[in-house]
Write an enzyme that holds these catalytic residues in place. Structure first.
Site, mmCIF file in Angstrom:
data_model
loop_
_atom_site.group_PDB
_atom_site.id
_atom_site.type_symbol
_atom_site.label_atom_id
_atom_site.label_comp_id
_atom_site.label_asym_id
_atom_site.label_seq_id
_atom_site.Cartn_x
_atom_site.Cartn_y
_atom_site.Cartn_z
ATOM 1 N N LYS A 179 0.813 -1.291 -0.094
ATOM 2 C CA LYS A 179 0.125 0.095 0.021
ATOM 3 C C LYS A 179 0.777 1.542 -0.014
ATOM 4 O O LYS A 179 1.991 1.200 0.421
ATOM 5 C CB LYS A 179 -1.056 0.067 1.544
ATOM 6 C CG LYS A 179 -0.111 -0.080 2.462
ATOM 7 C CD LYS A 179 -1.217 -0.288 3.639
ATOM 8 C CE LYS A 179 -0.719 -0.300 5.050
ATOM 9 N NZ LYS A 179 -1.479 -0.643 6.209
ATOM 10 N N HIS A 192 -6.625 10.875 6.156
ATOM 11 C CA HIS A 192 -7.628 10.282 7.145
ATOM 12 C C HIS A 192 -8.635 11.289 7.434
ATOM 13 O O HIS A 192 -9.870 11.142 7.873
ATOM 14 C CB HIS A 192 -7.049 9.922 8.467
ATOM 15 C CG HIS A 192 -6.101 8.466 8.421
ATOM 16 N ND1 HIS A 192 -4.831 8.633 7.953
ATOM 17 C CD2 HIS A 192 -6.335 7.272 8.802
ATOM 18 C CE1 HIS A 192 -4.426 7.285 7.902
ATOM 19 N NE2 HIS A 192 -5.448 6.590 8.479
ATOM 20 N N ASP A 262 -8.181 1.386 0.464
ATOM 21 C CA ASP A 262 -8.032 1.876 1.723
ATOM 22 C C ASP A 262 -9.581 2.014 2.427
ATOM 23 O O ASP A 262 -10.460 1.887 2.016
ATOM 24 C CB ASP A 262 -7.334 3.048 1.958
ATOM 25 C CG ASP A 262 -6.369 3.556 3.134
ATOM 26 O OD1 ASP A 262 -6.825 2.515 4.205
ATOM 27 O OD2 ASP A 262 -5.734 4.442 3.169
#
Length: 481
Positions: A179, A192, A262
């Protein structure tokens, strides 16, 4: 499989708390691919450590639920366990240093051994998937998210080390996921919270960020995670995880495995694509496995409805479900072919983790060879646990506490420090502006890392590590000869 079963096969949800029974019922009802264990799902014993028996029972319950509809392949039981700040499972499992440690060691064999050691402790608990390693190439202090989760700022080093860690994980019987394609180490916003933009051209990405993914794909990596990053050169304003041109670029590198998003509950996606919209968009774009939708029931219903109305081609859902089922079938056969891996006991990697830290510790400034501190030191900064670990390590290396040079510990996200010896416990960037004349990058805060630091301070061990990324005026490669 029915449309409902196929829709479930591409969803890997989270749950809250430690009631695995309630979540298992959801997994069973919606035919879900399995489950991911986050920090709040980990059962703890009265001492605050992982209750190993309870964790194994939780995972067994979820794995049973995933195969309740008769599918012959195992469900996915996953976790985020990279080492460093990203570790859902703590003691008594081994505490591993930050992945940047591997870049500082420059050792492919040691990195592979660590990948196998970390993954081996997950197997007895019932995990078959770990969303690691992070193969992003960091750009340094302007990178707010990845930092010491990156192994190196050098694409070639990140490539060889990422492949080694991945191969170690597979040898232990755990599926890795490299990733975050198309590269999260070179954007300056935390996904985030909000959607980062990657301004690089496709040629620039191919020469830097995509190299570790290309290497992992060539080495047979079964799974690649896409990040929530907008790449105007591919599709302006759309997270890569929901972008058809991004999945086309990934497949263009030769990837035939499972493309996993994700977490879809992250701010970069959920703020803009609520309810089940993100799940349908990701699938339509080319994702095969949808990680942590904000509401798995809504996501499942949206996928089923999209296929029924024709807004999502049935063939695309078939392709995604088939890839996930194929990966898990392959995993089960590989495990059976080698004798089912039984894993290693919790904590069995401690000596290896300490070996990594001892090979990684880097002196940026200060003399090499001989003691950096003689007889006694003082310590400040870090957490109480950090200072306690430092004290234990100092005592083992003949250093008294209370007088002498001041050692300033800089924790994750910490600010530059003064004193006589500044020590970065995570990413080394704060050392750039630290006033201390002696600067040391440790890349970890385990007991083994502090033992390595104390040995260097006392002059009983060398500091063999080299900076895997530039720190201000200190170029990559800085360290003792």
């Amino acid at each position: 499989m029915s449309p409902e079963q196929k829709a479930g096969q591409v969803l890997l949800p989270f749950f809250t708390g430690t009631d695995a029974g309630a979540h298992a019922a959801v997994v069973e009802r919606l035919h879900l691919a399995g489950a991911i264990i986050m920090g709040d799902n980990v059962p703890l014993d009265p001492q605050g450590k992982v209750d190993l028996a309870a964790m194994a029972a939780t995972n067994k319950r979820l794995a049973t639920a995933a195969t309740a509809d008769g599918r012959p392949w195992p469900g996915i039981i996953g976790v985020d366990q990279e080492g460093g700040i990203v570790a859902r499972l703590n003691a008594p499992l081994t505490e591993w240093p930050s992945p940047m440690s591997y870049g500082a060691t420059g050792s492919v064999p040691l990195t592979k051994e660590a990948g196998q050691g970390l993954a081996g402790e997950l197997v007895p608990l019932g995990f078959n998937t770990d969303f690691a390693p992070d193969t992003d190439v960091t750009i340094g202090p302007a990178d707010p998210t990845i930092g010491a989760r990156s192994m190196s700022a050098d694409p070639d080093a990140a490539s060889s080390l990422g492949v080694a860690f991945t191969q170690g994980m597979l040898a232990a019987g755990v599926l890795p996921a490299v990733k975050h394609f198309p590269g999260h180490g070179s954007v300056t916003t935390d996904s985030h919270l909000n959607l980062p933009t990657q301004p690089a051209t496709v040629a620039e990405l191919a020469a830097r960020d995509w190299k570790p993914f290309q290497a992992a794909i060539a080495a047979g990596a079964p799974m690649v995670m896409t990040g929530h990053i907008a790449v105007p050169a591919l599709e302006p304003g759309v997270p890569a995880s929901l972008s058809q041109p991004t999945y086309a670029a990934l497949r263009g590198l030769g990837f035939k495995g499972v493309a996993v998003t994700d977490a879809l509950n992250m701010g970069a996606v959920h703020k803009q694509y609520p309810a089940g919209a993100a799940a349908v968009m990701a699938l339509a774009a080319g994702a095969d496995l949808l990680l942590m939708p904000a509401d798995v029931g809504q996501a499942h219903a949206a996928i089923v409805n999209a296929v029924a109305t024709g807004s999502l081609p049935a063939a695309r859902l078939d392709e995604a479900a088939l890839r996930v089922a194929t990966m898990m079938t392959w995993h089960a056969r590989a495990a059976a072919g080698t004798g089912t891996p039984t894993g290693t006991p919790a904590g069995s990697g401690a000596a290896l983790a300490a070996k990594v830290s001892a090979a990684a510790v880097t002196v940026l400034s200060g003399h090499c060879g001989g003691a950096l501190a003689s007889g006694a030191v003082r310590v400040t900064g870090g957490s109480p646990a950090d200072r306690a670990r430092f004290a234990d390590a100092a005592a083992r290396n003949g250093l008294a506490l209370g007088s002498g040079p001041l050692v300033s510990l800089i924790p994750y996200g910490g600010r530059p420090a003064g004193g006589d010896i500044a020590v970065a416990l995570d990413a080394p960037w704060p050392l750039q502006h630290s006033a201390a004349p002696i600067k040391v990058a440790l890349y970890g805060r385990s007991q083994g890392a502090f033992d390595a630091l104390a040995a260097v301070l006392a002059g009983t061990a060398p500091a063999p590590g080299k900076l895997p990324a530039a720190v201000g005026s200190y170029p990559a490669g800085t360290g003792c000869p």
